[in-house]
Design a protein around this motif. Structure first.
Motif, PDB file in Angstrom:
ATOM      1  N   ALA A  28     -36.169 -73.196  53.816  1.00  0.00           N
ATOM      2  CA  ALA A  28     -36.772 -74.507  53.654  1.00  0.00           C
ATOM      3  C   ALA A  28     -37.613 -74.872  54.867  1.00  0.00           C
ATOM      4  O   ALA A  28     -37.226 -74.629  56.004  1.00  0.00           O
ATOM      5  CB  ALA A  28     -35.684 -75.560  53.442  1.00  0.00           C
ATOM      6  N   VAL A  31     -39.021 -81.147  56.678  1.00  0.00           N
ATOM      7  CA  VAL A  31     -39.471 -82.249  55.840  1.00  0.00           C
ATOM      8  C   VAL A  31     -40.513 -83.062  56.605  1.00  0.00           C
ATOM      9  O   VAL A  31     -40.276 -83.457  57.742  1.00  0.00           O
ATOM     10  CB  VAL A  31     -38.284 -83.158  55.440  1.00  0.00           C
ATOM     11  N   ARG A  60     -38.818 -75.216  46.715  1.00  0.00           N
ATOM     12  CA  ARG A  60     -37.772 -76.180  47.051  1.00  0.00           C
ATOM     13  C   ARG A  60     -38.090 -77.515  46.394  1.00  0.00           C
ATOM     14  O   ARG A  60     -39.224 -77.974  46.411  1.00  0.00           O
ATOM     15  CB  ARG A  60     -37.657 -76.400  48.564  1.00  0.00           C
ATOM     16  N   ASP A  63     -34.815 -80.072  48.809  1.00  0.00           N
ATOM     17  CA  ASP A  63     -34.038 -79.127  49.631  1.00  0.00           C
ATOM     18  C   ASP A  63     -33.107 -78.212  48.850  1.00  0.00           C
ATOM     19  O   ASP A  63     -32.140 -77.692  49.389  1.00  0.00           O
ATOM     20  CB  ASP A  63     -33.263 -79.863  50.731  1.00  0.00           C
ATOM     21  N   TYR A  80     -38.992 -84.369  47.855  1.00  0.00           N
ATOM     22  CA  TYR A  80     -39.514 -83.331  48.738  1.00  0.00           C
ATOM     23  C   TYR A  80     -39.764 -82.049  47.958  1.00  0.00           C
ATOM     24  O   TYR A  80     -38.906 -81.593  47.208  1.00  0.00           O
ATOM     25  CB  TYR A  80     -38.507 -83.065  49.868  1.00  0.00           C
ATOM     26  N   ASN A  82     -41.617 -78.012  48.447  1.00  0.00           N
ATOM     27  CA  ASN A  82     -42.340 -77.063  49.277  1.00  0.00           C
ATOM     28  C   ASN A  82     -42.435 -75.732  48.578  1.00  0.00           C
ATOM     29  O   ASN A  82     -41.718 -75.442  47.621  1.00  0.00           O
ATOM     30  CB  ASN A  82     -41.767 -76.966  50.693  1.00  0.00           C
ATOM     31  N   ALA A 111     -50.615 -82.061  50.010  1.00  0.00           N
ATOM     32  CA  ALA A 111     -49.469 -81.468  50.716  1.00  0.00           C
ATOM     33  C   ALA A 111     -49.887 -81.093  52.135  1.00  0.00           C
ATOM     34  O   ALA A 111     -51.076 -80.932  52.422  1.00  0.00           O
ATOM     35  CB  ALA A 111     -48.990 -80.224  49.964  1.00  0.00           C
ATOM     36  N   SER A 135     -45.834 -78.137  52.176  1.00  0.00           N
ATOM     37  CA  SER A 135     -44.716 -79.038  51.866  1.00  0.00           C
ATOM     38  C   SER A 135     -45.269 -80.447  51.704  1.00  0.00           C
ATOM     39  O   SER A 135     -46.338 -80.778  52.227  1.00  0.00           O
ATOM     40  CB  SER A 135     -43.646 -79.008  52.967  1.00  0.00           C
ATOM     41  N   THR A 137     -43.617 -84.641  51.033  1.00  0.00           N
ATOM     42  CA  THR A 137     -42.627 -85.638  50.639  1.00  0.00           C
ATOM     43  C   THR A 137     -43.397 -86.728  49.921  1.00  0.00           C
ATOM     44  O   THR A 137     -44.347 -87.285  50.474  1.00  0.00           O
ATOM     45  CB  THR A 137     -41.869 -86.199  51.856  1.00  0.00           C
TER      46      THR A 137
END
Length: 173
Positions: A28, A31, A60, A63, A80, A82, A111, A135, A137
């Motif tokens: 991972a 974040v 992910r 997570d 979240y 990714n 992202a 990634s 959020t």
């Protein structure tokens, strides 16, 4: 001897496969500090027509490994995601990545790009793809409830691509 036998078996199986090798999921990524709100406006840097690609993955979801089909959102204020995206046919570094959500509404969110993914560079034998990870959020509190298809879009000028992993996101009402 056992290592040699195992290695030979792996090489034999991969040589017999017609399917392109996909990189294994990576650990991972950190974040991002703040959540981005998706927009209904298509980003200007994305051309109207994008080449279809299979060079991506959503790895992910909050997570955890994502479900193959439907990922239910439990906290709309912090979702979240990714993964990675790369144009393996291009000789340029990966461009900006956007997540496109299509369902009861149509939304885009940018992202964060540049997560180190040496596994991607190695699989495709392209050192420029070492930063293929991304990634984001997202704050989905303003997004209409329902089931959304996900696309991973890479903005790279004439080499821009869209990739459709088999994942969906469900947002409660």
């Amino acid at each position: 001897m056992r290592l040699l036998t195992t290695t030979a078996l792996v090489l034999l199986v991969s040589a017999c496969s017609n399917k392109e090798e996909k990189p294994a999921a990576a650990a991972a990524a950190p974040v991002p500090p703040s959540a981005s709100k998706p927009s209904a406006t298509r980003p200007a840097e994305l051309p109207a027509t994008l080449a279809v690609s299979t060079d991506c993955a959503l790895e992910r979801f909050n997570d955890a490994p994502p479900s193959a089909d439907d990922n239910a959102v439990t906290d709309k204020s912090k979702v979240y995601l990714n993964g990675w995206a790369a144009n393996s046919k291009s000789d340029q570094a990966p461009g900006d990545v956007y997540i496109e959500m299509t369902g009861p509404g149509h939304y885009f969110v940018k992202a964060e790009r540049g997560i180190q993914r040496p596994d991607i560079a190695e699989v495709y034998k392209k050192p420029l793809l070492v930063n293929a990870g991304w990634s984001v959020t997202m704050d989905l509190s303003g997004v209409a409830p329902g089931a959304y298809d996900i696309k991973i879009l890479e903005a790279a000028g004439a080499g821009s691509t869209e990739c459709v992993p088999s994942n969906k996101i469900s947002i409660p009402g």
